[in-house]
Enzyme design. Structure first.
Site, short mmCIF file in Angstrom:
data_model
loop_
_atom_site.label_atom_id
_atom_site.label_comp_id
_atom_site.label_asym_id
_atom_site.label_seq_id
_atom_site.Cartn_x
_atom_site.Cartn_y
_atom_site.Cartn_z
N GLY A 1 -52.89 -71.92 58.79
CA GLY A 1 -51.57 -72.49 58.53
C GLY A 1 -50.78 -71.78 57.45
N ASP B 1 -61.93 -63.21 63.87
CA ASP B 1 -62.47 -64.57 63.96
C ASP B 1 -63.55 -64.61 65.04
OD1 ASP B 1 -61.01 -66.20 62.03
OD2 ASP B 1 -59.25 -65.58 63.16
N HIS C 1 -65.00 -62.93 59.88
CA HIS C 1 -65.20 -64.36 59.58
C HIS C 1 -66.08 -64.97 60.67
CE1 HIS C 1 -63.00 -68.56 59.39
NE2 HIS C 1 -64.27 -68.65 59.05
N GLY D 1 -52.36 -65.67 61.20
CA GLY D 1 -52.38 -65.32 62.62
C GLY D 1 -51.03 -65.55 63.23
N SER E 1 -54.87 -62.27 61.27
CA SER E 1 -55.92 -62.76 62.17
C SER E 1 -55.58 -62.39 63.61
CB SER E 1 -56.02 -64.28 62.05
OG SER E 1 -56.69 -64.78 63.19
N HIS F 1 -58.49 -59.35 60.04
CA HIS F 1 -59.36 -60.53 60.08
C HIS F 1 -59.84 -60.79 61.52
CE1 HIS F 1 -60.67 -64.37 58.30
NE2 HIS F 1 -60.30 -64.96 59.43
N GLY G 1 -56.08 -71.23 66.23
CA GLY G 1 -54.93 -70.79 65.45
C GLY G 1 -53.81 -71.82 65.60
N GLY G 2 -52.75 -71.62 64.82
CA GLY G 2 -51.55 -72.43 64.99
C GLY G 2 -51.63 -73.87 64.50
N ASP H 1 -57.36 -69.33 54.67
CA ASP H 1 -57.22 -69.12 56.12
C ASP H 1 -56.81 -70.42 56.81
OD1 ASP H 1 -57.55 -68.30 58.75
OD2 ASP H 1 -59.72 -67.95 58.61
N MET I 1 -61.07 -72.58 54.01
CA MET I 1 -60.36 -72.96 55.22
C MET I 1 -59.33 -74.03 54.88
SD MET I 1 -61.53 -71.06 57.55
CE MET I 1 -60.47 -71.73 58.83
N GLY J 1 -61.52 -73.07 64.37
CA GLY J 1 -61.67 -73.13 65.82
C GLY J 1 -60.42 -72.66 66.56
N MET K 1 -66.21 -66.67 66.99
CA MET K 1 -66.54 -68.07 67.34
C MET K 1 -67.54 -68.11 68.48
SD MET K 1 -62.76 -69.70 67.27
CE MET K 1 -61.57 -69.33 65.97
N MET L 1 -67.77 -67.77 62.49
CA MET L 1 -67.79 -69.23 62.73
C MET L 1 -68.87 -69.47 63.78
SD MET L 1 -63.70 -69.81 62.70
CE MET L 1 -63.42 -68.05 62.90
C1 DX5 Z 1 -59.19 -70.57 62.54
C2 DX5 Z 1 -59.31 -69.11 62.17
C3 DX5 Z 1 -58.07 -68.56 61.58
C4 DX5 Z 1 -56.86 -68.63 62.48
C5 DX5 Z 1 -55.65 -68.74 61.62
O1 DX5 Z 1 -60.41 -71.01 62.99
O2 DX5 Z 1 -60.34 -68.92 61.24
O3 DX5 Z 1 -58.28 -67.24 61.12
O4 DX5 Z 1 -56.73 -67.55 63.33
O5 DX5 Z 1 -54.56 -68.91 62.44
P1 DX5 Z 1 -53.14 -69.39 61.91
O6 DX5 Z 1 -52.69 -68.41 60.89
O7 DX5 Z 1 -52.32 -69.42 63.14
O8 DX5 Z 1 -53.36 -70.77 61.31
ZN ZN Z 2 -60.53 -66.92 60.20
#
Ligand code: DX5
Ligand code: ZN
Length: 217
Positions: free
Chosen positions: A173, A35, A66, A193, A8, A33, A144-145, A171, A137, A142, A37, A68
């Site tokens: 964690g 993201d 993806h 990510g 990601s 990937h 990462g991390g 996707d 999900m 919304g 948003m 969102m």
């Molecule tokens: C969250 C995104 C994910 C995100 C994952 O809204 O859809 O793709 O980047 O990030 P990590 O791998 O850090 O959880």
């Molecule tokens: Zn994603």
């Protein structure tokens, strides 16, 4: 099933996206990937079709997009035009998911649905035979991390039983520990990510995720 890794870009350096894409592809990424948003469906804003179009030439593996965003039906054509190879949209954001899946697939692009942690897999039962991919999900979308929500393991098992050998992507964690859990439950595409982009070696990070599936992956 062979395990595929989709890094990601959310956790990458946005100032050098093209370079970061090439680096993770060299390290074994199977797809990239993106993201997307919109600040409405999720409380964050990232990138749109012009950015994808500019990155297309750097991306020699499939672009895994993806969405969102609210009303994804308004924008899918722009993302297809920009070069998307796989488009997933949230069932929570779309009034006629069956219609939208068909419309994407008719244009020769793979299509899938995404489920938020709070959405039941029952929502997609009648789409199970037409989706190219289901994205589960394992965090609230919304950012990462965030930490993996363990209750999603049961949802992954249920969706795998529903979709046969279609792609099941997870996707949120994902790291060396949670990768094992989701693969065991039936996932075959891992989005990661922070785990990849914060790792000192992208190669090692991606290899570790793939190896979490055990022998033969
Ligand atoms: C969250 C995104 C994910 C995100 C994952 O809204 O859809 O793709 O980047 O990030 P990590 O791998 O850090 O959880
Ligand atoms: Zn994603």
């Amino acid at each position: 099933m062979k395990i595929q890794v989709s890094p990601s870009l959310l956790a990458s350096d946005f100032g050098r996206l093209g370079e970061q894409i090439r680096e993770v592809i060299d390290a074994g990424a199977d797809m990239i990937h993106f993201d997307i948003m919109d600040g409405h469906f999720v409380p964050n804003i990232t990138m749109g079709p012009p950015v994808l179009a500019s990155l297309r030439r750097h991306c020699t593996v499939p672009m895994d997009v993806h969405l969102m965003i609210t009303e994804p039906e308004q924008y899918v054509d722009d993302f297809i035009q920009a070069g998307a190879d796989i488009i997933t949209f949230h069932t929570e954001a779309c009034r006629h998911p069956h219609r939208l899946l068909t419309r994407i697939q008719e244009q020769g692009v793979k299509a899938g649905v995404v489920l938020n942690p709070g959405t039941s897999e029952d929502e997609i039962e009648y789409l199970a035979n037409m989706v190219d991919m289901v994205l589960i999900m394992s965090v609230n979308p919304g950012f990462g991390g965030q930490s993996f929500i363990t209750d999603m393991v049961r949802k992954i098992e249920n969706v795998r039983a529903m979709i046969g050998d279609r792609d099941l992507e997870v996707d949120g964690g994902i790291d060396d520990t949670t990768a094992k859990q989701v693969i065991e439950a039936g996932a075959n595409v891992l989005v990661a990510g922070s785990y990849i982009f914060r790792h000192p070696s992208y190669l090692e990070a991606i290899e570790t995720l793939k190896a979490a599936g055990g022998e033969g992956n």
